[in-house]
Write an enzyme that holds these catalytic residues in place. Sequence first.
Site, PDB file in Angstrom:
ATOM      1  N   ASP A  11      28.478  38.706 123.505  1.00 44.46           N
ATOM      2  CA  ASP A  11      29.019  37.673 124.377  1.00 44.46           C
ATOM      3  C   ASP A  11      29.434  36.511 123.468  1.00 44.46           C
ATOM      4  OD1 ASP A  11      29.400  36.036 126.801  1.00 44.46           O
ATOM      5  OD2 ASP A  11      27.550  35.050 126.164  1.00 44.46           O
ATOM      6  N   ASP A  13      30.206  32.544 124.650  1.00 48.43           N
ATOM      7  CA  ASP A  13      29.639  31.242 125.015  1.00 48.43           C
ATOM      8  C   ASP A  13      28.123  31.332 125.201  1.00 48.43           C
ATOM      9  OD1 ASP A  13      32.166  29.366 126.110  1.00 48.43           O
ATOM     10  OD2 ASP A  13      32.494  31.518 126.222  1.00 48.43           O
ATOM     11  N   ASP A 171      23.422  35.984 126.486  1.00 53.66           N
ATOM     12  CA  ASP A 171      22.488  34.881 126.728  1.00 53.66           C
ATOM     13  C   ASP A 171      22.111  34.707 128.187  1.00 53.66           C
ATOM     14  OD1 ASP A 171      25.182  33.850 127.322  1.00 53.66           O
ATOM     15  OD2 ASP A 171      24.174  31.932 127.574  1.00 53.66           O
TER      16      ASP A 171
END
Length: 219
Positions: A11, A13, A171
């Site tokens: 991922d 961001d 995240d």
Amino acid sequence: MFTSPAWVGFDLDGTLVSTAEDIAYALNATLQHYNLATIELGLVKTWIGNGTAKLTERALDFHQNKTVDRSEATRLLECIYDDSVTRSSCLFPNAKTTLEALQKQGIKLALVTNKNTSHTHKLLAHLEIEACFDTIVCADSLARKKPDPLPLFTAVKTLGCEIQDGFYVGDSINDVTTARNAGCKVIAVDYGYNHGDPISQSKPDAIISDLNDVLNLCR
């Protein structure tokens, strides 16, 4: 569990790059355009991860605003963010060295993000990590985005690998759900955004505090 992967997906961001301040800047500039109050960074962080349209929707819902055209506001946000995507965003510790070390091991790398293509490539080029990835799938690359498994399936297929032969690193619950939907293992960092909730609640296969730990898990 993670030994000798053929591929590793990431991922963007909140996982590889700290982007919240620039996203908040663009969002608040958009709100000011409509004479709406700005929103503190801490709250904006809890809204990151589902794309710009959802971010705009959350901000307008927060203001209980039903008069602003949401599609128009999203386009304005994207335009402002396009000019500010590299304003202060930076790599999290050991992001680049981890990617380069995985490359040296011959592991194929994929970036699968809900960020738009233009924003993603500007950011990757600025941070000098674009060349680390063998394939990049963004929010507007396909008809569906995370947590639908299509972006991850597409990335892994492009790499010439099988989904079960690698793992995804993210995240948020969005990333954990994406991996679960696709049928692969998932590692979660504990410093990301995840809508303000502890990532442990999402039950990833492993939780790390430093991206360098990805290398340790691969051994």
